[in-house]
Design a protein around this motif. Structure first.
Motif, mmCIF file in Angstrom:
data_model
loop_
_atom_site.group_PDB
_atom_site.id
_atom_site.type_symbol
_atom_site.label_atom_id
_atom_site.label_comp_id
_atom_site.label_asym_id
_atom_site.label_seq_id
_atom_site.Cartn_x
_atom_site.Cartn_y
_atom_site.Cartn_z
ATOM 1 N N GLY A 298 0.793 -1.220 0.000
ATOM 2 C CA GLY A 298 0.000 0.000 0.000
ATOM 3 C C GLY A 298 0.823 1.268 0.000
ATOM 4 N N ASP A 299 2.145 1.160 -0.237
ATOM 5 C CA ASP A 299 3.028 2.323 -0.187
ATOM 6 C C ASP A 299 3.924 2.294 -1.419
ATOM 7 O OD1 ASP A 299 4.275 4.580 1.509
ATOM 8 O OD2 ASP A 299 6.006 3.330 1.027
ATOM 9 N N ASP A 300 4.274 3.455 -1.933
ATOM 10 C CA ASP A 300 5.114 3.519 -3.127
ATOM 11 C C ASP A 300 6.602 3.404 -2.826
ATOM 12 O OD1 ASP A 300 5.543 5.928 -1.893
ATOM 13 O OD2 ASP A 300 4.804 7.169 -3.541
ATOM 14 N N GLY A 301 6.945 3.092 -1.586
ATOM 15 C CA GLY A 301 8.342 2.988 -1.182
ATOM 16 C C GLY A 301 8.826 4.174 -0.381
ATOM 17 N N ARG A 302 7.949 5.172 -0.223
ATOM 18 C CA ARG A 302 8.347 6.386 0.490
ATOM 19 C C ARG A 302 8.694 6.100 1.952
ATOM 20 N NH1 ARG A 302 7.829 11.237 -1.277
ATOM 21 N NH2 ARG A 302 6.504 10.377 -2.921
ATOM 22 N N ASP B 154 11.703 1.961 -12.026
ATOM 23 C CA ASP B 154 11.821 3.422 -12.074
ATOM 24 C C ASP B 154 10.971 4.104 -11.009
ATOM 25 O OD1 ASP B 154 13.683 3.811 -14.153
ATOM 26 O OD2 ASP B 154 12.157 3.428 -15.666
ATOM 27 N N GLY B 155 9.802 3.528 -10.700
ATOM 28 C CA GLY B 155 8.929 4.137 -9.696
ATOM 29 C C GLY B 155 9.547 4.127 -8.314
ATOM 30 N N THR B 156 10.114 2.981 -7.922
ATOM 31 C CA THR B 156 10.777 2.876 -6.617
ATOM 32 C C THR B 156 11.961 3.827 -6.539
ATOM 33 O OG1 THR B 156 10.123 0.539 -6.479
ATOM 34 C CG2 THR B 156 11.856 1.287 -4.989
ATOM 35 N N LEU B 157 12.734 3.892 -7.619
ATOM 36 C CA LEU B 157 13.892 4.784 -7.650
ATOM 37 C C LEU B 157 13.460 6.240 -7.585
ATOM 38 C CD1 LEU B 157 16.860 5.462 -8.048
ATOM 39 C CD2 LEU B 157 16.508 5.202 -10.519
ATOM 40 N N ARG B 158 12.402 6.595 -8.293
ATOM 41 C CA ARG B 158 11.931 7.982 -8.295
ATOM 42 C C ARG B 158 11.597 8.446 -6.875
ATOM 43 N NH1 ARG B 158 7.476 10.489 -7.739
ATOM 44 N NH2 ARG B 158 6.243 8.580 -7.642
#
Length: 332
Positions: free
Chosen positions: A58-62, A82-86
Protein backbone atom coordinates in the motif's frame (compact mmCIF):
# COMPACT_ATOMS: atom_id res chain seq x y z
CA UNK A 1 20.02 14.85 16.60
CA UNK A 2 21.87 15.43 13.26
CA UNK A 3 20.20 17.35 10.45
CA UNK A 4 18.91 15.07 7.66
CA UNK A 5 20.90 17.18 5.21
CA UNK A 6 24.23 16.42 6.87
CA UNK A 7 26.53 13.77 5.42
CA UNK A 8 26.45 10.38 7.17
CA UNK A 9 28.98 10.25 9.99
CA UNK A 10 30.13 6.70 10.84
CA UNK A 11 31.81 8.05 13.99
CA UNK A 12 28.37 8.49 15.55
CA UNK A 13 28.16 4.69 15.80
CA UNK A 14 30.21 2.98 18.50
CA UNK A 15 32.04 0.77 16.01
CA UNK A 16 32.87 3.69 13.65
CA UNK A 17 32.41 1.25 10.77
CA UNK A 18 30.46 1.86 7.61
CA UNK A 19 26.95 0.52 7.13
CA UNK A 20 24.68 0.08 4.13
CA UNK A 21 20.90 0.18 3.88
CA UNK A 22 18.72 -1.59 1.33
CA UNK A 23 15.35 -0.32 0.11
CA UNK A 24 13.81 -3.24 -1.72
CA UNK A 25 10.59 -4.24 -3.42
CA UNK A 26 10.60 -7.88 -2.23
CA UNK A 27 8.49 -9.07 -5.17
CA UNK A 28 10.98 -7.75 -7.71
CA UNK A 29 14.09 -9.76 -6.83
CA UNK A 30 15.41 -13.07 -5.48
CA UNK A 31 15.65 -11.86 -1.90
CA UNK A 32 17.75 -14.81 -0.70
CA UNK A 33 20.36 -14.21 -3.40
CA UNK A 34 20.40 -10.50 -2.62
CA UNK A 35 20.87 -11.04 1.11
CA UNK A 36 23.67 -13.51 0.44
CA UNK A 37 25.51 -11.08 -1.86
CA UNK A 38 25.15 -8.23 0.65
CA UNK A 39 26.39 -10.42 3.52
CA UNK A 40 29.45 -11.43 1.48
CA UNK A 41 30.41 -7.84 0.63
CA UNK A 42 29.84 -6.38 4.09
CA UNK A 43 31.79 -9.23 5.65
CA UNK A 44 34.76 -8.92 3.31
CA UNK A 45 35.00 -5.16 3.94
CA UNK A 46 34.26 -5.27 7.65
CA UNK A 47 31.11 -3.13 7.45
CA UNK A 48 28.40 -3.21 10.10
CA UNK A 49 25.31 -5.30 9.42
CA UNK A 50 23.18 -3.89 6.62
CA UNK A 51 19.74 -2.60 7.56
CA UNK A 52 16.80 -3.64 5.37
CA UNK A 53 13.62 -1.73 4.49
CA UNK A 54 11.02 -3.49 2.36
CA UNK A 55 8.42 -1.55 0.39
CA UNK A 56 4.81 -2.31 1.29
CA UNK A 57 1.92 -3.10 -1.05
CA UNK A 58 0.00 0.00 0.00
CA UNK A 59 3.03 2.32 -0.19
CA UNK A 60 5.11 3.52 -3.13
CA UNK A 61 8.34 2.99 -1.18
CA UNK A 62 8.35 6.39 0.49
CA UNK A 63 8.11 5.02 4.04
CA UNK A 64 10.99 2.61 3.44
CA UNK A 65 13.17 5.35 1.94
CA UNK A 66 12.40 7.73 4.80
CA UNK A 67 13.35 5.10 7.38
CA UNK A 68 16.58 4.42 5.50
CA UNK A 69 17.48 8.11 5.42
CA UNK A 70 16.73 8.56 9.12
CA UNK A 71 19.43 5.99 9.95
CA UNK A 72 22.11 8.00 8.05
CA UNK A 73 23.71 4.99 6.32
CA UNK A 74 26.80 5.32 4.16
CA UNK A 75 24.97 4.10 1.06
CA UNK A 76 21.42 3.09 0.15
CA UNK A 77 20.95 0.28 -2.36
CA UNK A 78 17.59 0.78 -4.09
CA UNK A 79 16.10 -2.39 -5.56
CA UNK A 80 13.14 -2.01 -7.91
CA UNK A 81 11.92 -0.22 -11.02
CA UNK A 82 11.82 3.42 -12.07
CA UNK A 83 8.93 4.14 -9.70
CA UNK A 84 10.78 2.88 -6.62
CA UNK A 85 13.89 4.78 -7.65
CA UNK A 86 11.93 7.98 -8.30
CA UNK A 87 10.48 7.97 -4.78
CA UNK A 88 13.83 7.09 -3.17
CA UNK A 89 15.55 9.92 -5.03
CA UNK A 90 12.83 12.35 -3.96
CA UNK A 91 13.36 11.35 -0.30
CA UNK A 92 17.16 11.14 -0.34
CA UNK A 93 18.03 14.18 -2.48
CA UNK A 94 20.11 16.75 -0.64
CA UNK A 95 21.20 14.28 2.05
CA UNK A 96 24.54 13.47 0.35
CA UNK A 97 23.82 9.80 1.09
CA UNK A 98 24.84 7.89 -2.07
CA UNK A 99 22.26 5.78 -3.90
CA UNK A 100 23.27 2.56 -5.67
CA UNK A 101 20.82 0.86 -8.04
CA UNK A 102 19.67 -2.70 -8.60
CA UNK A 103 17.14 -2.08 -11.39
CA UNK A 104 14.53 -4.79 -11.89
CA UNK A 105 11.52 -5.11 -14.18
CA UNK A 106 10.88 -4.12 -17.81
CA UNK A 107 11.38 -0.34 -17.90
CA UNK A 108 14.38 0.92 -15.94
CA UNK A 109 14.92 3.89 -18.22
CA UNK A 110 17.19 5.68 -15.77
CA UNK A 111 19.50 2.69 -15.43
CA UNK A 112 19.55 2.19 -19.21
CA UNK A 113 20.43 5.84 -19.79
CA UNK A 114 23.35 5.55 -17.35
CA UNK A 115 24.49 2.12 -18.58
CA UNK A 116 23.76 0.35 -15.30
CA UNK A 117 23.24 -3.45 -15.68
CA UNK A 118 19.63 -4.61 -15.27
CA UNK A 119 18.86 -7.33 -12.73
CA UNK A 120 22.54 -8.11 -12.00
CA UNK A 121 22.54 -8.72 -8.24
CA UNK A 122 26.28 -9.31 -7.94
CA UNK A 123 27.26 -6.19 -9.90
CA UNK A 124 24.78 -3.98 -8.07
CA UNK A 125 25.88 -5.08 -4.61
CA UNK A 126 29.55 -4.73 -5.52
CA UNK A 127 28.89 -1.19 -6.76
CA UNK A 128 27.05 -0.29 -3.56
CA UNK A 129 30.00 -1.30 -1.39
CA UNK A 130 32.95 -0.55 -3.67
CA UNK A 131 31.78 1.89 -6.36
CA UNK A 132 32.58 5.53 -7.03
CA UNK A 133 30.24 8.43 -6.29
CA UNK A 134 29.08 11.03 -8.81
CA UNK A 135 26.62 13.91 -8.40
CA UNK A 136 23.59 13.80 -10.71
CA UNK A 137 20.60 16.08 -11.17
CA UNK A 138 17.13 15.63 -9.70
CA UNK A 139 14.10 17.22 -11.34
CA UNK A 140 10.96 18.36 -9.55
CA UNK A 141 7.45 19.01 -10.79
CA UNK A 142 5.06 21.22 -8.82
CA UNK A 143 1.67 20.01 -10.08
CA UNK A 144 -1.49 22.06 -9.72
CA UNK A 145 -4.79 20.21 -9.94
CA UNK A 146 -8.00 21.57 -11.44
CA UNK A 147 -9.08 22.40 -7.86
CA UNK A 148 -6.03 24.60 -7.33
CA UNK A 149 -4.12 22.29 -4.99
CA UNK A 150 -0.37 22.08 -5.63
CA UNK A 151 2.04 19.30 -4.68
CA UNK A 152 5.68 18.82 -5.71
CA UNK A 153 7.15 15.47 -6.77
CA UNK A 154 10.61 14.42 -7.91
CA UNK A 155 11.58 12.61 -11.10
CA UNK A 156 14.79 11.44 -12.73
CA UNK A 157 13.90 10.51 -16.29
CA UNK A 158 10.95 12.31 -17.90
CA UNK A 159 7.70 14.13 -17.27
CA UNK A 160 5.08 13.88 -19.99
CA UNK A 161 1.76 15.42 -20.96
CA UNK A 162 -0.35 14.02 -23.80
CA UNK A 163 0.34 10.64 -25.40
CA UNK A 164 3.15 9.92 -22.95
CA UNK A 165 0.88 10.45 -19.94
CA UNK A 166 -2.10 8.63 -21.44
CA UNK A 167 0.10 5.61 -22.06
CA UNK A 168 1.03 5.55 -18.37
CA UNK A 169 -2.55 6.08 -17.20
CA UNK A 170 -4.42 3.78 -19.59
CA UNK A 171 -2.11 0.78 -19.92
CA UNK A 172 -2.85 -2.17 -17.66
CA UNK A 173 -0.07 -2.79 -15.12
CA UNK A 174 -0.20 -6.54 -15.72
CA UNK A 175 0.27 -6.06 -19.45
CA UNK A 176 3.21 -3.73 -18.83
CA UNK A 177 4.91 -6.35 -16.68
CA UNK A 178 4.25 -9.19 -19.09
CA UNK A 179 4.74 -7.57 -22.48
CA UNK A 180 6.82 -4.46 -21.76
CA UNK A 181 6.78 -1.91 -24.60
CA UNK A 182 4.21 -3.91 -26.64
CA UNK A 183 1.58 -3.21 -23.98
CA UNK A 184 1.52 0.43 -25.12
CA UNK A 185 0.53 -0.32 -28.73
CA UNK A 186 -3.21 0.26 -28.19
CA UNK A 187 -3.01 3.72 -26.52
CA UNK A 188 -0.37 4.76 -29.05
CA UNK A 189 -2.56 3.77 -32.00
CA UNK A 190 -5.65 5.47 -30.58
CA UNK A 191 -3.69 8.63 -29.81
CA UNK A 192 -2.11 8.86 -33.25
CA UNK A 193 -5.40 8.25 -35.06
CA UNK A 194 -7.28 10.74 -32.88
CA UNK A 195 -4.45 13.32 -33.08
CA UNK A 196 -5.93 15.27 -30.16
CA UNK A 197 -4.11 18.56 -29.54
CA UNK A 198 -3.36 20.38 -26.28
CA UNK A 199 -3.46 24.17 -25.92
CA UNK A 200 -1.03 25.57 -23.36
CA UNK A 201 1.10 28.53 -22.36
CA UNK A 202 4.71 28.20 -21.24
CA UNK A 203 7.65 30.15 -19.82
CA UNK A 204 11.34 29.23 -19.92
CA UNK A 205 13.39 30.33 -16.90
CA UNK A 206 10.80 32.93 -15.92
CA UNK A 207 10.90 34.66 -19.30
CA UNK A 208 8.18 35.77 -21.65
CA UNK A 209 5.02 33.68 -21.87
CA UNK A 210 4.32 31.90 -25.15
CA UNK A 211 1.30 30.02 -26.44
CA UNK A 212 1.51 26.64 -28.16
CA UNK A 213 -0.66 23.84 -29.49
CA UNK A 214 0.88 20.37 -29.32
CA UNK A 215 -0.09 16.73 -29.21
CA UNK A 216 2.50 15.76 -26.59
CA UNK A 217 5.04 17.60 -24.43
CA UNK A 218 7.88 15.72 -22.73
CA UNK A 219 10.42 17.26 -20.35
CA UNK A 220 13.41 15.14 -19.46
CA UNK A 221 16.57 14.77 -17.46
CA UNK A 222 17.58 11.77 -19.64
CA UNK A 223 17.10 11.30 -23.36
CA UNK A 224 16.72 7.64 -24.30
CA UNK A 225 13.48 5.64 -24.32
CA UNK A 226 12.83 1.90 -24.49
CA UNK A 227 14.62 0.02 -27.28
CA UNK A 228 17.29 2.72 -27.48
CA UNK A 229 15.05 5.35 -29.11
CA UNK A 230 16.74 8.73 -28.61
CA UNK A 231 14.00 11.24 -27.79
CA UNK A 232 15.97 14.11 -26.23
CA UNK A 233 19.40 14.15 -27.91
CA UNK A 234 20.96 16.85 -25.73
CA UNK A 235 19.70 15.56 -22.37
CA UNK A 236 22.32 14.64 -19.76
CA UNK A 237 21.63 13.52 -16.17
CA UNK A 238 24.18 15.92 -14.70
CA UNK A 239 24.21 19.10 -16.84
CA UNK A 240 21.87 21.20 -14.67
CA UNK A 241 19.33 21.55 -17.49
CA UNK A 242 15.96 20.13 -18.45
CA UNK A 243 15.38 19.26 -22.10
CA UNK A 244 11.91 19.43 -23.63
CA UNK A 245 10.28 18.34 -26.87
CA UNK A 246 6.82 19.11 -28.25
CA UNK A 247 5.14 16.83 -30.81
CA UNK A 248 3.25 19.04 -33.24
CA UNK A 249 2.04 16.81 -36.08
CA UNK A 250 -0.35 17.99 -38.77
CA UNK A 251 -2.25 14.89 -39.85
CA UNK A 252 -0.71 11.60 -40.90
CA UNK A 253 2.13 13.29 -42.77
CA UNK A 254 3.11 15.01 -39.53
CA UNK A 255 3.28 11.69 -37.69
CA UNK A 256 5.45 10.30 -40.47
CA UNK A 257 7.85 13.22 -39.97
CA UNK A 258 7.92 12.59 -36.22
CA UNK A 259 8.70 8.90 -36.75
CA UNK A 260 11.40 9.81 -39.24
CA UNK A 261 12.91 12.39 -36.92
CA UNK A 262 12.98 10.13 -33.86
CA UNK A 263 14.39 7.16 -35.75
CA UNK A 264 17.30 9.27 -37.07
CA UNK A 265 18.06 11.19 -33.87
CA UNK A 266 20.81 8.80 -32.84
CA UNK A 267 22.50 9.09 -36.24
CA UNK A 268 22.31 12.90 -36.35
CA UNK A 269 23.43 13.42 -32.75
CA UNK A 270 25.73 10.48 -31.95
CA UNK A 271 27.87 10.18 -35.08
CA UNK A 272 30.37 12.66 -36.47
CA UNK A 273 29.02 12.54 -40.02
CA UNK A 274 25.44 12.84 -38.76
CA UNK A 275 26.25 15.93 -36.67
CA UNK A 276 27.95 17.51 -39.68
CA UNK A 277 25.01 16.72 -41.94
CA UNK A 278 22.47 18.04 -39.42
CA UNK A 279 24.04 21.52 -39.62
CA UNK A 280 22.75 21.87 -43.18
CA UNK A 281 19.25 20.46 -42.67
CA UNK A 282 16.20 22.64 -41.87
CA UNK A 283 14.92 22.49 -38.30
CA UNK A 284 11.85 20.28 -37.86
CA UNK A 285 8.60 22.05 -37.05
CA UNK A 286 6.88 18.85 -35.96
CA UNK A 287 9.48 18.18 -33.22
CA UNK A 288 10.19 21.36 -31.28
CA UNK A 289 13.15 21.20 -28.86
CA UNK A 290 14.26 23.55 -26.10
CA UNK A 291 16.25 23.58 -22.83
CA UNK A 292 15.81 25.44 -19.54
CA UNK A 293 16.48 25.21 -15.83
CA UNK A 294 12.81 25.86 -15.17
CA UNK A 295 9.77 25.31 -17.36
CA UNK A 296 6.32 26.59 -16.35
CA UNK A 297 3.25 25.22 -18.14
CA UNK A 298 -0.37 26.36 -17.89
CA UNK A 299 -2.93 24.21 -19.68
CA UNK A 300 -6.18 25.55 -21.15
CA UNK A 301 -7.85 22.32 -20.02
CA UNK A 302 -6.59 19.84 -17.37
CA UNK A 303 -4.50 17.04 -18.89
CA UNK A 304 -2.98 13.75 -17.73
CA UNK A 305 0.65 13.94 -16.58
CA UNK A 306 3.19 11.23 -15.86
CA UNK A 307 6.52 11.24 -13.99
CA UNK A 308 8.98 8.44 -14.77
CA UNK A 309 6.12 6.28 -16.00
CA UNK A 310 3.85 6.83 -12.99
CA UNK A 311 0.51 8.55 -13.71
CA UNK A 312 -0.28 11.63 -11.58
CA UNK A 313 -3.77 12.36 -12.88
CA UNK A 314 -5.17 15.54 -14.37
CA UNK A 315 -3.19 18.76 -13.88
CA UNK A 316 -4.06 22.34 -14.80
CA UNK A 317 -0.48 23.63 -14.48
CA UNK A 318 3.01 22.30 -13.88
CA UNK A 319 6.25 24.01 -12.87
CA UNK A 320 9.28 21.86 -13.59
CA UNK A 321 12.74 22.65 -12.28
CA UNK A 322 16.09 20.91 -11.92
CA UNK A 323 18.31 20.67 -8.84
CA UNK A 324 21.84 20.46 -10.19
CA UNK A 325 23.88 17.79 -8.40
CA UNK A 326 21.08 17.18 -5.93
CA UNK A 327 21.65 13.44 -5.74
CA UNK A 328 24.76 11.32 -5.24
CA UNK A 329 24.83 8.18 -7.37
CA UNK A 330 27.23 5.31 -6.67
CA UNK A 331 28.19 3.24 -9.70
CA UNK A 332 30.90 0.79 -10.71
Amino acid sequence: MPSPHEAPDPARRPSARQRAAVVVNPSAVDLAALRSAVATEQGSLGWDDTVWFETAAGDDGRAAAQEARAGAPDVVLVVGGDGTLRVAAEVLHGSRIPIALLPTGTGNLYARNLGIPIGDVTAAVRSAFRGADRPVDVAFAALTSADGDTAEHGFLVMAGIGLDARMAAETNAGLKKRFGWLAYSDPILRSVVGNRQIDLRYRLDGGEEHGMRAHTVIVGNCGTLTAGLLLLPAAEPDDGLLDAVAFRPRGRVGWTKIGYGLSLNRFFHRTGFGRLLARFLPRSRTLGYTTARRLDLVLDEPEQLQLDGDPFGLVAAASLRVEHGGLVLRTA
